[in-house]
Enzyme design. Structure first.
Site, PDB file in Angstrom:
ATOM      1  N   ASP A  13       0.815  -1.224   0.000  1.00 37.24           N
ATOM      2  CA  ASP A  13       0.000   0.000   0.000  1.00 37.24           C
ATOM      3  C   ASP A  13       0.848   1.274   0.000  1.00 37.24           C
ATOM      4  O   ASP A  13       0.426   2.302   0.526  1.00 37.24           O
ATOM      5  CB  ASP A  13      -0.951   0.043   1.209  1.00 37.24           C
ATOM      6  CG  ASP A  13      -1.795  -1.208   1.299  1.00 37.24           C
ATOM      7  OD1 ASP A  13      -2.234  -1.675   0.250  1.00 37.24           O
ATOM      8  OD2 ASP A  13      -1.983  -1.704   2.423  1.00 37.24           O
ATOM      9  N   LYS A  16       2.269   2.048  -5.027  1.00 39.50           N
ATOM     10  CA  LYS A  16       3.006   1.535  -6.189  1.00 39.50           C
ATOM     11  C   LYS A  16       2.217   1.714  -7.475  1.00 39.50           C
ATOM     12  O   LYS A  16       2.786   1.947  -8.524  1.00 39.50           O
ATOM     13  CB  LYS A  16       3.303   0.038  -6.022  1.00 39.50           C
ATOM     14  CG  LYS A  16       4.290  -0.280  -4.945  1.00 39.50           C
ATOM     15  CD  LYS A  16       4.532  -1.777  -4.841  1.00 39.50           C
ATOM     16  CE  LYS A  16       3.322  -2.572  -4.412  1.00 39.50           C
ATOM     17  NZ  LYS A  16       2.830  -2.322  -3.056  1.00 39.50           N
ATOM     18  N   GLY A  40      -4.007  -4.545  -4.346  1.00 39.45           N
ATOM     19  CA  GLY A  40      -4.986  -3.609  -4.883  1.00 39.45           C
ATOM     20  C   GLY A  40      -4.263  -2.353  -5.290  1.00 39.45           C
ATOM     21  O   GLY A  40      -3.621  -1.709  -4.461  1.00 39.45           O
ATOM     22  N   HIS A  41      -4.288  -2.053  -6.554  1.00 38.24           N
ATOM     23  CA  HIS A  41      -3.622  -0.846  -7.029  1.00 38.24           C
ATOM     24  C   HIS A  41      -4.670   0.165  -7.471  1.00 38.24           C
ATOM     25  O   HIS A  41      -5.521  -0.156  -8.293  1.00 38.24           O
ATOM     26  CB  HIS A  41      -2.682  -1.165  -8.200  1.00 38.24           C
ATOM     27  CG  HIS A  41      -1.444  -1.874  -7.778  1.00 38.24           C
ATOM     28  ND1 HIS A  41      -0.482  -2.289  -8.656  1.00 38.24           N
ATOM     29  CD2 HIS A  41      -1.000  -2.215  -6.556  1.00 38.24           C
ATOM     30  CE1 HIS A  41       0.494  -2.875  -7.988  1.00 38.24           C
ATOM     31  NE2 HIS A  41       0.197  -2.841  -6.714  1.00 38.24           N
ATOM     32  N   GLN A 225       2.232  -6.263  -2.943  1.00 31.77           N
ATOM     33  CA  GLN A 225       2.517  -6.216  -1.504  1.00 31.77           C
ATOM     34  C   GLN A 225       3.812  -5.411  -1.258  1.00 31.77           C
ATOM     35  O   GLN A 225       4.100  -4.491  -2.001  1.00 31.77           O
ATOM     36  CB  GLN A 225       2.597  -7.607  -0.881  1.00 31.77           C
ATOM     37  CG  GLN A 225       1.254  -8.315  -0.794  1.00 31.77           C
ATOM     38  CD  GLN A 225       0.841  -9.008  -2.076  1.00 31.77           C
ATOM     39  OE1 GLN A 225       1.615  -9.728  -2.664  1.00 31.77           O
ATOM     40  NE2 GLN A 225      -0.372  -8.796  -2.515  1.00 31.77           N
TER      41      GLN A 225
HETATM   42  P1  IMP Z   1      -2.733 -12.722   2.294  1.00 39.29           P
HETATM   43  O1  IMP Z   1      -1.735 -12.244   1.296  1.00 39.29           O
HETATM   44  O2  IMP Z   1      -4.156 -12.472   1.912  1.00 39.29           O
HETATM   45  O3  IMP Z   1      -2.486 -14.139   2.705  1.00 39.29           O
HETATM   46  O4  IMP Z   1      -2.519 -11.853   3.647  1.00 39.29           O
HETATM   47  C1  IMP Z   1      -1.337 -11.949   4.430  1.00 39.29           C
HETATM   48  C2  IMP Z   1      -0.978 -10.583   5.009  1.00 39.29           C
HETATM   49  O5  IMP Z   1      -0.557  -9.734   3.958  1.00 39.29           O
HETATM   50  C3  IMP Z   1      -2.130  -9.847   5.697  1.00 39.29           C
HETATM   51  O6  IMP Z   1      -1.613  -9.086   6.770  1.00 39.29           O
HETATM   52  C4  IMP Z   1      -2.659  -8.921   4.615  1.00 39.29           C
HETATM   53  O7  IMP Z   1      -3.314  -7.801   5.156  1.00 39.29           O
HETATM   54  C5  IMP Z   1      -1.345  -8.550   3.937  1.00 39.29           C
HETATM   55  N1  IMP Z   1      -1.512  -8.148   2.534  1.00 39.29           N
HETATM   56  C6  IMP Z   1      -1.713  -8.958   1.478  1.00 39.29           C
HETATM   57  N2  IMP Z   1      -1.773  -8.241   0.348  1.00 39.29           N
HETATM   58  C7  IMP Z   1      -1.595  -6.968   0.682  1.00 39.29           C
HETATM   59  C8  IMP Z   1      -1.508  -5.745  -0.068  1.00 39.29           C
HETATM   60  O8  IMP Z   1      -1.609  -5.714  -1.303  1.00 39.29           O
HETATM   61  N3  IMP Z   1      -1.295  -4.609   0.647  1.00 39.29           N
HETATM   62  C9  IMP Z   1      -1.132  -4.636   1.995  1.00 39.29           C
HETATM   63  N4  IMP Z   1      -1.190  -5.739   2.729  1.00 39.29           N
HETATM   64  C10 IMP Z   1      -1.416  -6.903   2.083  1.00 39.29           C
END
Ligand code: IMP
Length: 429
Positions: A13, A16, A40-41, A225
């Site tokens: 977040d 990017k 999510g972009h 991420q």
């Molecule tokens: P997962 O990727 O859904 O398994 O989540 C694992 C961890 O990564 C959690 O704390 C999510 O909130 C975090 N997370 C996954 N994708 C994103 C992202 O695009 N932005 C911020 N946090 C993320």
């Protein structure tokens, strides 16, 4: 030959999407290399705001070819929805402009159900996943039971493999998690329809990217991420299940050890995190409300994927130093500097302390962050609205000093600073 990599230097977040959008103006290929629709972009172009989870945001530029690389886990339903919404906004989507790696993995409703069931069982120890089935899809990949995009090419074979996956997952759901089994029939029907629609897009992407590079084309590898969520380098176990670091781009695109021109680390001017896990510089006071925003604006600190309010805090220079080192960052791009306007006294964490000892880098990487106290340096803030600044000299002296502090902490030059969500609200140094 020009390979550029963009990674998030924090917990995701960082903004990017808009940076990738900006850099994509000069790119021929933009390729995602990890994760799935947990990302999510948000990209704002004039009055139009695009929220993309899978398709590289670069495809909004007409000259760009988008690639969904082998390191990804792809939910076909989300991808088809994004294709449709881009098409209805006038963006051309066809197999010449969008390539899906044959060896990327497929997310199914079983993965989502397993993700949610496992989180529920973990109760107060939850990771706080996005519930998109990311972890279980990578589990299937690692245990060699995964469905890959190439499996969609043969309807009969795909039906068989999907049925086996559903049967096995239903056993786990009912026997281990005490959850409901999913109905096989509608899943099979839906996924066979998806297969028909996606088939033309499934291609060999690694050799495509290499050929583009060898032909002198400019390629941008877009990370999802952030470094601190990386499965190896991140704040394990509160991480995602893929490789979010710069080196992951080479693997996730399957292009071997290839010379990289730039590694851009995108860093927000303050720190945010969604989900559980350590956060040494977290704020829970009025400053937090200010940094987070009310949620009225698309760029306020609420998750693009889940809508959850993000945890916020002061910029953590120790974590940023760690990100710079473990990714070989060549430059930093600072986003959302404008959000700090009006805060009288700013703080940056410059070191951690533990039992009277100070650390520029904790002894075991960034494990057990909860055992350290952040050491802050205070910097005077600025009152001015900086959203109209377009040159370095337009920035108040205290804002310049804030950026210079980031450079001093990391030893990496800040080459771009965003001061608002629009494409042109950027200072290029
Ligand atoms: P997962 O990727 O859904 O398994 O989540 C694992 C961890 O990564 C959690 O704390 C999510 O909130 C975090 N997370 C996954 N994708 C994103 C992202 O695009 N932005 C911020 N946090 C993320």
């Amino acid at each position: 030959m020009s390979l550029n990599i963009v990674v998030g230097a924090q917990w995701g977040d960082e903004g990017k999407g808009r940076i990738v959008d900006l850099l994509s103006g000069q790119m021929d290929v933009v390729a995602r290399f990890n994760g799935g629709d947990n990302a999510g972009h948000t990209v704002t172009v004039k009055d139009e705001t695009f929220k993309l989870h899978l398709i590289p945001s670069g495809v909004i530029h007409p000259q760009v070819v988008g690639v969904l690389g082998a390191g990804m886990v792809i939910n076909p339903s989300v991808m088809l929805d994004e294709m449709k919404s881009l098409q209805s906004a006038g963006v051309q989507i066809n197999p010449q402009r969008l390539l899906v790696a044959y060896n990327a993995h497929v997310i199914t409703p079983m993965h989502r159900a397993l993700d949610l069931a496992r989180e529920q069982q973990l109760s107060k120890h939850q990771i706080g996943t996005t519930g998109r089935g990311i972890g279980p899809a990578y589990v299937d990949k690692a245990t060699r039971r995964g469905l890959r995009m190439i499996d969609l090419m043969d309807a009969e074979l795909f039906r068989e493999k999907l049925r086996a996956q559903i049967d096995e997952a239903n056993l786990t759901l009912t026997r281990i998690y005490d959850a409901k089994a999913l109905d096989e029939k509608p899943i099979l029907e839906e996924y066979l329809q998806f297969a028909d629609l996606i088939r033309p897009y499934i291609q060999e992407t690694a050799l495509f990217v290499l050929a583009m590079l060898k032909n002198g084309k400019r390629v941008l590898a877009e990370g999802a991420q952030g470094v601190l969520l990386d499965i190896d380098a991140g704040t394990y176990p509160f991480v995602t299940s893929s490789s979010c670091v710069a080196a992951g781009a080479l693997n996730g695109l399957g292009i071997g050890v290839y010379p990289v021109a730039h590694v851009f680390g995108v860093v927000k001017a303050f720190q945010t995190r969604v989900g559980a896990g350590q956060f040494p510089t977290e704020l829970l006071d009025d400053t937090a409300l200010l940094l987070r925003g009310s949620g009225d604006k698309p760029w306020d600190e609420f998750g693009t994927t889940t809508g959850r309010p993000r945890r916020v805090g002061w910029l953590d220079g120790v974590l940023l130093r760690y990100s710079a080192a473990t990714n070989g960052l060549t430059e930093l791009i600072v986003t959302k500097l404008d959000v700090l306007s009006g805060i009288k006294q700013l703080k940056i964490c410059t070191a951690y302390q533990q039992q009277g000892q100070s650390f520029e880098m904790p002894p075991f990487g960034i494990s057990r962050l909860e055992t350290f106290e952040p050491v802050y340096e205070e910097l005077p803030g600025w009152e001015e609205d900086i959203t109209a600044a377009r040159k370095w000299d337009d920035l108040p002296i205290n804002a310049q000093a804030y950026i210079q502090k980031i450079e001093a902490l990391t030893g990496i030059v800040v080459t771009q600073i965003s001061v608002g969500p629009e494409r042109d609200q950027v200072i290029i140094r």
